[in-house]
Design an enzyme around this catalytic site. Structure first.
Site, PDB file in Angstrom:
ATOM      1  N   GLU A 191      13.191  46.118  -0.678  1.00 22.52           N
ATOM      2  CA  GLU A 191      11.839  45.646  -0.958  1.00 22.52           C
ATOM      3  C   GLU A 191      10.823  46.557  -0.288  1.00 22.52           C
ATOM      4  O   GLU A 191       9.842  46.953  -0.881  1.00 22.52           O
ATOM      5  CB  GLU A 191      11.676  44.210  -0.450  1.00 22.52           C
ATOM      6  CG  GLU A 191      10.275  43.656  -0.695  1.00 22.52           C
ATOM      7  CD  GLU A 191      10.143  42.185  -0.301  1.00 22.52           C
ATOM      8  OE1 GLU A 191      11.131  41.621   0.207  1.00 22.52           O
ATOM      9  OE2 GLU A 191       9.057  41.639  -0.509  1.00 22.52           O
TER      10      GLU A 191
ATOM     11  N   SER B 106       7.928  34.170  -5.960  1.00 19.15           N
ATOM     12  CA  SER B 106       7.279  34.841  -7.088  1.00 19.15           C
ATOM     13  C   SER B 106       8.098  34.702  -8.363  1.00 19.15           C
ATOM     14  O   SER B 106       9.315  34.896  -8.342  1.00 19.15           O
ATOM     15  CB  SER B 106       7.084  36.327  -6.781  1.00 19.15           C
ATOM     16  OG  SER B 106       6.241  36.484  -5.664  1.00 19.15           O
TER      17      SER B 106
ATOM     18  N   GLN C 296      13.365  35.619  -5.515  1.00 18.78           N
ATOM     19  CA  GLN C 296      13.760  35.860  -4.127  1.00 18.78           C
ATOM     20  C   GLN C 296      13.481  34.588  -3.329  1.00 18.78           C
ATOM     21  O   GLN C 296      12.335  34.271  -3.017  1.00 18.78           O
ATOM     22  CB  GLN C 296      12.959  37.026  -3.556  1.00 18.78           C
ATOM     23  CG  GLN C 296      13.284  37.348  -2.115  1.00 18.78           C
ATOM     24  CD  GLN C 296      12.251  38.268  -1.483  1.00 18.78           C
ATOM     25  OE1 GLN C 296      11.071  38.240  -1.834  1.00 18.78           O
ATOM     26  NE2 GLN C 296      12.680  39.093  -0.559  1.00 18.78           N
ATOM     27  N   GLY C 297      14.519  33.851  -3.016  1.00 18.26           N
ATOM     28  CA  GLY C 297      14.356  32.572  -2.317  1.00 18.26           C
ATOM     29  C   GLY C 297      14.530  32.709  -0.825  1.00 18.26           C
ATOM     30  O   GLY C 297      15.557  32.307  -0.267  1.00 18.26           O
ATOM     31  N   TYR C 298      13.555  33.303  -0.178  1.00 24.75           N
ATOM     32  CA  TYR C 298      13.615  33.489   1.276  1.00 24.75           C
ATOM     33  C   TYR C 298      12.670  32.505   1.976  1.00 24.75           C
ATOM     34  O   TYR C 298      13.105  31.620   2.682  1.00 24.75           O
ATOM     35  CB  TYR C 298      13.215  34.919   1.660  1.00 24.75           C
ATOM     36  CG  TYR C 298      14.258  35.984   1.385  1.00 24.75           C
ATOM     37  CD1 TYR C 298      15.387  35.721   0.634  1.00 24.75           C
ATOM     38  CD2 TYR C 298      14.096  37.275   1.873  1.00 24.75           C
ATOM     39  CE1 TYR C 298      16.331  36.711   0.388  1.00 24.75           C
ATOM     40  CE2 TYR C 298      15.032  38.266   1.632  1.00 24.75           C
ATOM     41  CZ  TYR C 298      16.150  37.976   0.894  1.00 24.75           C
ATOM     42  OH  TYR C 298      17.072  38.960   0.657  1.00 24.75           O
ATOM     43  N   SER C 299      11.359  32.698   1.764  1.00 29.71           N
ATOM     44  CA  SER C 299      10.375  31.939   2.537  1.00 29.71           C
ATOM     45  C   SER C 299      10.484  30.442   2.279  1.00 29.71           C
ATOM     46  O   SER C 299      10.785  30.004   1.173  1.00 29.71           O
ATOM     47  CB  SER C 299       8.964  32.394   2.180  1.00 29.71           C
ATOM     48  OG  SER C 299       8.849  33.782   2.323  1.00 29.71           O
TER      49      SER C 299
END
Ligand SMILES: Cc1cc2nc3c(=O)[nH]c(=O)nc-3n(C[C@H](O)[C@H](O)[C@H](O)COP(=O)(O)OP(=O)(O)OC[C@H]3O[C@@H](n4cnc5c(N)ncnc54)[C@H](O)[C@@H]3O)c2cc1C
Lengths: 359, 394
Positions: B239, B156, B121-124
């Site tokens: 999520e 993660s 998950q490439g958000y932050s």
């Protein structure tokens, strides 16, 4: 009324703080945290030179001849800086010899403990979290056989004060030769612990009271915890003043401001509690035992709470090893568990307060 | 009020039990091939991947939360494997089903469901956590490819993942929330650098991920250009519901009770100590409240009604439970809290394993939206209080 530190005590805190700011910046602290033995000899020597390791040792034996209050306010500063090493066990061992050693023992050990030439430690806990003197079961003869748990830096120690059945203390000199050490993965890598096994280990009895030694350790843990909690708050405030989200520093968000204000209001008043516990140790014998237990239980708990809250207040960065806040989080866990956990000491406080007796 | 699931569901429960008895034994857990084979059979029987069409490897069952609940209960009771864990199945697949093009569904869902590929998950980003809509990783369409440059953080399991779904700024001139696209990236290509970060636990699960002229085909975008924020809301919803699950905490609580049984206090089992009993019962109160709160939310959803503000509270509720469990576990494990759990051959890990829960309870309080952000959401969307001018919490 003058419930405040003397000028000398404040100056002492300042000079220790200055040393640690120079010798123990955060990268160095993390290096020691990650090192093999968690003991930085250079730092240790510097602390010795400054007199930190012999504060309560008599002047005639090379110490500064000060009291528990002085040692406690210095310990607060050590806690604030997350100081790694054998300090806690060392100071306790020196105290045990000061309180119960004979002249020869004092002359042999105290000067070298005062300047850090030698490292001392105490071996108290037994299995089943048995930290209190009346719980010790290790038979205390001239030759020890049995085990102690969670001993600070036994591998580095030149002498070890051991608690034995009946609440007595004995001295093991040069334990490296006679004690088997089983290292443990210490959660708080600034205070390394290991189990030790005695097999016909030569020991000599010490006088003095194990209860006094226990109380001293409780006061020092409370002071350390107060310093550590203060550091967590300072770090979180610093971060809240620089970290920006939504176009402003996060400290400007009322939610975060209240969170930090709550922690500060939880911690800051506890300063006087550990001061008084130290003062009681020095000067109010009737209240010393109770206040030591109360201060340790209360402040270690505040420290753990502060460390957890401020970890959250940082966000993801605080969940890393590279960012040093976890050092204090782990120290908080140590301060809480070492010498017995919160509920143990709260129960003792309730007993010692005599609340159950009709007033 | 009727708490039984009804005859139909109890019959279904029997069917699930019979299926498990016939197809699963605990020993199988150690053999990955058997685990895979079991999942296939359980999917064919209609128990797993229920809302995923058959053509994508799912079992395509009509939506039925009670059946899903029965399956969950029966499978977890004997630790039979359920859906593959990870962001792929939990977040990307539902997002693709909701917003993806059909070729994307065909290409990505089947291997994800089979566990052959997983997704990060490439958000932050370093500058964008709570303020996620401020992401700065850039994507520029050059010919038929996006060229992506920038950095993600706290990602993660990125070191184990083949792909990433990422929020990328593709419309630099558009307003903050309208300038983001939801791109799919192949992490196995030059220009991608994954640097594991050591976590507070000593393990490295999350990472920094750097993009240096990383390429992805023009059509590896979910939704349209500039719609990434809305698409990501779909993912985040998945999520958060995942995190709000009471089952995991019931299990954890049962283990905590076991610790209280097996440790001593004042020479007696800790479970006999009034303080321990009181604190356990306090946690049990929160736990059962949450459990029935989720039953209620489930029932209302079933009936097409809105359960109200409580839906915004689930994450904070379980986060708080985690804090309470951590505090009591500390007390119960006593000296074991002095140890870092170290997993290596030949080392026995005792009660210090609860230190993972101790740290994890902090991770949960941060990941997927910090507790402060949750409180903003509860206040603003749940209780209808005025929105903070700056902290648009969504
Ligand atoms: C274990 C773990 C796993 C993670 N995995 C992933 C992953 O796979 N992929 C991914 O993209 N991200 C992941 N994250 C990142 C996570 O989503 C972010 O850490 C989180 O959103 C917070 O952002 P931040 O760390 O930048 O903190 P910040 O946003 O900087 O927050 C710092 C502090 O400010 C407070 N704050 C911020 N805004 C407000 C406000 N408006 N009002 C009040 N307080 C405020 C926060 O509550 C927090 O206390 C993970 C994090 C952790 C800890």
């Amino acid at each position: 009324m003058n419930f405040d530190l003397s000028e000398e005590q404040s100056a002492l805190q300042d000079s220790v703080g200055r040393l640690l700011r120079n010798e123990l910046e955060q990268t160095r602290l993390l290096e020691i945290f990650d090192s093999e033995d968690g003991h930085d000899v250079r730092l240790w020597r510097a602390l010795g030179k400054l007199g930190v390791l012999g504060l309560m040792i008599d002047e005639k034996h090379g110490g500064t001849g000060l009291k528990m209050l002085d040692a406690a306010v210095v310990t607060e500063i050590l806690g604030y800086h997350g100081t790694p090493g054998p300090y806690l066990g060392h100071v306790a061992a020196a105290l045990a010899i000061s309180l119960g050693g004979n002249d020869a023992q004092k002359e042999r050990w105290l000067p070298r403990l005062a300047d850090g030439d030698c490292v001392g430690t105490v071996a108290l806990a037994e299995s089943g979290d048995a930290w209190q003197p009346d719980e010790w079961a290790l038979p205390g003869q001239a030759a020890l056989n049995g085990a102690k748990r969670n001993v600070l830096y036994p591998g580095q120690a030149d002498l070890m004060v051991v608690g034995v059945a009946g609440g007595g203390l004995v001295l093991v000199e040069n334990p490296a030769q006679s004690v088997e050490v089983t290292p443990l993965p210490s959660l708080d890598a600034t205070r390394r612990i290991a189990h030790v096994t005695f097999r016909d280990t030569p020991a000599v009895p010490l006088g003095g009271s194990a209860g006094r030694l226990r109380d001293a350790l409780l006061v020092l843990l409370a002071a350390d915890a107060f310093g550590g909690a203060r550091r967590c708050i300072d770090m979180a405030v610093d971060y809240a003043l620089t970290r920006e989200q939504f176009g402003q520093v996060i400290g400007a968000f009322q939610g975060l401001k209240h969170q930090l204000a709550n922690v500060a209001a939880d911690v800051e008043p506890a300063r006087g509690l550990y001061w008084y516990a130290a003062h009681a140790y020095d000067a109010v014998p009737d209240d010393a035992e109770r206040m030591a237990a109360l201060a340790k239980a209360h402040i270690a708990e505040r420290f753990l709470h502060a460390a957890r809250e401020t970890t959250q207040a940082h966000g993801g960065i605080a969940y890393t090893w590279e960012f040093p806040l976890h050092v204090w989080l782990k120290r908080a866990v140590f301060d809480r568990a070492y010498m017995g956990s919160t509920s143990v000491h709260r129960a003792r406080v309730a007993d010692l307060s005599g609340w159950a007796q009709a007033g | 009020m009727d708490l039984s699931y009804g005859v139909e569901y109890e019959a279904f429960r029997e069917e699930v039990r019979a299926f498990i008895a016939e197809n699963w034994s605990r020993r199988d857990a150690r053999d990955p091939q058997r685990v895979t084979a079991f999942r296939l059979r359980a999917t064919a029987a209609g128990y797993l991947y229920r809302n995923i069409p058959r053509r994508f490897g799912g079992s395509e069952q009509p939506a039925d939360v009670l059946r899903a609940q029965v399956i969950h209960e029966e499978f977890s009771a004997v630790r039979a494997p359920m859906e593959i864990a990870g962001n792929g199945v939990r977040m990307l697949v539902p997002t693709l089903l909701e917003c993806g093009a059909s070729w994307q569904q065909e290409k990505f869902i089947p291997p994800t469901v089979r566990g052959e590929v997983d997704w990060a998950q490439g958000y932050s980003e370093p500058g964008s956590g709570s303020d996620l809509a401020s992401v700065r990783t850039r994507g520029e369409l050059v010919g038929d490819e996006w060229i992506v440059n920038g950095q993600k953080i706290w990602t993660s399991r990125a070191q184990l993942c083949r792909y990433m779904f990422a929020l990328v700024r593709t419309e630099p001139d558009a307003p903050k929330h309208q300038g983001i696209s939801y791109l799919l990236l192949d992490l196995h290509q030059p220009g991608v650098t994954v640097r594991p970060l050591k976590q507070i636990t000593g393990q490295s699960t999350f990472n920094e991920v750097f993009f240096d002229d990383v390429r992805t085909p023009a059509d590896w975008i979910v939704g349209r250009r500039g719609e990434g924020w809305q698409v990501s809301r779909a993912t985040l919803k998945h999520e958060r519901t995942g995190i709000g699950n009471a089952e995991t905490y019931l299990e954890q609580f049962a283990k905590l009770v076991n610790v209280a049984r097996s440790t001593a206090r004042n020479g007696r089992p800790a479970i006999e100590d009034p303080i321990v009993r009181d604190r356990l019962a306090e946690i049990e109160g929160y736990l059962q409240a949450h459990r029935y709160s989720t039953f209620r939310q489930l029932s209302m959803n079933l009936a097409g009604r809105n359960p109200g503000p409580v839906t915004t509270m689930n994450k904070l509720v379980v986060t708080n439970l985690g804090h309470l469990i951590a505090a009591l576990a500390q007390e119960l494990i006593g000296d074991a809290s002095l140890l870092l759990p170290v997993y290596e051959p030949g080392r026995k890990v005792g009660n210090e394993r609860w230190m993972n829960q101790f740290f994890g309870s902090l991770g949960i309080a941060i990941a997927g939206g910090t507790s402060n952000i949750q409180r903003n959401i509860i206040g603003e969307r749940g209780l209808g209080l005025p929105r903070d001018r700056t902290g648009d919490a969504s």
